[in-house]
Design an enzyme around this catalytic site. Structure first.
Site, PDB file in Angstrom:
ATOM      1  CG  ASN A 104      51.888  48.482  14.272  1.00 28.94           C
ATOM      2  OD1 ASN A 104      53.323  48.297  14.857  1.00 28.94           O
ATOM      3  ND2 ASN A 104      51.299  48.824  13.701  1.00 28.94           N
TER       4      ASN A 104
ATOM      5  CD  GLN B  21      50.891  52.382  18.526  1.00 32.83           C
ATOM      6  OE1 GLN B  21      49.623  52.572  18.572  1.00 32.83           O
ATOM      7  NE2 GLN B  21      49.908  52.658  17.154  1.00 32.83           N
TER       8      GLN B  21
ATOM      9  CB  THR C 113      56.704  57.802   7.514  1.00 34.66           C
ATOM     10  OG1 THR C 113      54.920  56.864   8.109  1.00 34.66           O
ATOM     11  CG2 THR C 113      56.663  56.908   6.444  1.00 34.66           C
TER      12      THR C 113
ATOM     13  CB  THR D 194      57.312  76.047   6.340  1.00 36.02           C
ATOM     14  OG1 THR D 194      58.636  77.079   5.186  1.00 36.02           O
ATOM     15  CG2 THR D 194      57.330  77.097   6.735  1.00 36.02           C
TER      16      THR D 194
ATOM     17  CB  CYS E 122      48.880  50.632   6.072  1.00 32.52           C
ATOM     18  SG  CYS E 122      49.737  50.132   7.593  1.00 32.52           S
TER      19      CYS E 122
HETATM   20  C1  LIG Z   1      51.420  55.013  12.619  1.00 31.33           C
HETATM   21  C2  LIG Z   1      52.560  53.792  14.137  1.00 31.33           C
HETATM   22  C3  LIG Z   1      53.782  54.748  12.971  1.00 31.33           C
HETATM   23  C4  LIG Z   1      53.623  55.951  11.194  1.00 31.33           C
HETATM   24  O1  LIG Z   1      53.389  56.447  11.661  1.00 31.33           O
HETATM   25  P1  LIG Z   1      52.502  58.110  10.325  1.00 31.33           P
HETATM   26  O2  LIG Z   1      52.884  59.521  11.761  1.00 31.33           O
HETATM   27  O3  LIG Z   1      51.538  57.468   9.936  1.00 31.33           O
HETATM   28  O4  LIG Z   1      53.440  58.238   9.733  1.00 31.33           O
HETATM   29  C5  LIG Z   1      55.473  53.718  12.725  1.00 31.33           C
HETATM   30  N1  LIG Z   1      55.223  53.194  13.672  1.00 31.33           N
HETATM   31  C6  LIG Z   1      54.097  52.086  14.569  1.00 31.33           C
HETATM   32  C7  LIG Z   1      54.715  51.676  15.467  1.00 31.33           C
HETATM   33  C8  LIG Z   1      52.830  52.845  14.233  1.00 31.33           C
HETATM   34  O5  LIG Z   1      52.093  53.084  14.931  1.00 31.33           O
END
Ligand SMILES: *Cc1c(COP(=O)(O)O)cnc(C)c1O
Length: 379
Positions: free
Chosen positions: A153, A181, A72, A239, A326
């Site tokens: 995803n 992914q 994210t 950090t 989510c």
């Molecule tokens: C899981 C996912 C994210 C988010 O990644 P996080 O590490 O959970 O913040 C973004 N894009 C795709 C395609 C994902 O599958």
């Protein structure tokens, strides 16, 4: 009871090698990587080593790799960078697809609104793939930034990233791909692709949560989302989570070493699962059958409530989901299935089964047995 984890698109279990790398770090390296002390320099070396290893897996330069807290955050920095480039160059249009992860989709909507930019969310064909001619048609003279995901995803479809990136490069448009992914699962060679920005997340390729990667090609300075101590060359202050980063690098090296074998295994399990599911009553596959990630299956089942089916599977030790993590349990329905033309009723019946490297043919047979009984029971 048998237990089958079939939710690898949501997150993967930390591999033994990644765990060992993290433990080594947590036990032996206690200095702050920004500190000049010997312990600090040792932690700094861990970071440098991880950056070099990740760069070699992605076939890029270590200076093009920035560490983030996850997918994210990498997406957020990439989108901010794209929008800032538009604002600097006077471009007023940005483009993404209707099947992006919310990290990209919501980020694009938010920044377009904030800066008064026009935003196109490109629709996709029923097969869940962006059509390249359709994409080219949507580009305008004032398009300055494009973000298209490498692999979806929810349904696992692979997008024509090489063509899209090449077109953007030829038009002078900055291009980002959310490859969360894809990285660690399918080959990605950044020297051979016209990608400007790319995001990845450790916990999607058997590394720990809390670490991610932003790739930004040479000469492109990623935007600073917030100010601070200037770690990661000012792009991501704070950090560095070096134990997680060491685990992430180990996980990516391991995934790269075993990628060919994992892909063969994953394509085999996926195809067996699809073949078996399609023999069950009322099952439709979502997304193109072949242009998809290994291990990934997403189906709709006529007249079945997906949530009830998930509970049934869970009670039988099969851990799947309805779509993006989510959304599970929430009332919100999949924007991806809507984009490929599924009805609201179909969307409510969706089940995503994403297998991983530890799954077996016995697991597939078990899933098929339980699904067959489940459909009988819930119809
Ligand atoms: C899981 C996912 C994210 C988010 O990644 P996080 O590490 O959970 O913040 C973004 N894009 C795709 C395609 C994902 O599958």
């Amino acid at each position: 009871m048998m237990q089958v984890y079939a939710d690898h698109a949501a997150t993967t279990r930390v591999s033994q090698r990644a765990l060992a790398a993290m433990l080594l770090c947590l036990n032996g390296y206690f200095g702050n990587p920004s500190s000049m002390s010997r312990p600090g320099r040792m932690s700094r070396e861990v970071l440098d080593h991880a950056r070099a290893r990740i760069a070699s897996c992605l076939v890029c330069d270590a200076r093009e790799v920035y560490f983030t807290s996850g997918g994210t955050e990498a997406d957020a920095i990439a989108i901010q960078t794209g929008v800032d480039v538009c604002l600097r160059t006077g471009k007023r249009h940005i483009l993404t697809t209707a099947i992006e992860h919310h990290a990209v989709l919501n980020g694009m909507v938010h920044l377009a609104h904030e800066h008064g930019l026009a935003l196109t969310c490109l629709d996709v064909s029923e097969d869940g793939i962006v059509s390249v001619p359709h994409f080219m048609n949507a580009i305008r003279p004032d398009t300055g930034f494009v973000s298209v995901m490498f692999a979806n995803n929810e349904i696992g479809t692979l997008q024509p990233i090489a063509e899209i990136a090449a077109f953007c490069r030829s038009e002078g448009i900055l291009f980002h791909t959310d490859a969360v992914q894809a990285v660690g699962h399918i080959p990605i060679d950044l020297t051979g692709l016209d990608i400007d920005l790319l995001s990845a997340a450790s916990h999607k390729f058997y590394g720990p949560v809390g670490a991610g990667i932003l790739y930004a090609r040479h000469g492109l300075q990623p935007s600073r989302v917030y100010a601070g101590g200037m770690q990661e060359r000012g792009v991501r202050s704070g950090t560095e989570n070096y134990p997680a980063i060491a685990g992430m690098a180990e996980a990516l090296v391991e995934a790269t070493e075993r990628m060919d074998a994992d892909m063969v295994h994953g394509n085999m399990l996926r195809d067996r699962l699809i073949d078996g599911l399609e023999r069950l009553p009322g099952v439709t596959l979502n997304g193109d059958r072949r242009r998809r990630l290994p291990y990934y299956v997403n189906i709709c089942i006529n007249d079945i409530d997906g949530e009830e089916m998930l509970l049934y599977l869970d009670a039988h030790g099969i851990y799947a989901s309805m779509g993006a993590a989510c959304m599970s349990g929430a009332a919100e329905k999949s924007h991806v299935l809507r984009a490929i033309g599924r009805s609201e009723k179909q969307i409510k019946s969706a089940i995503r089964l994403t297998l991983g490297r530890l799954n077996t043919l016995e697991d597939v047979a078990y899933i098929l047995d339980v699904m067959r009984e489940g459909i009988k029971k819930l119809l």
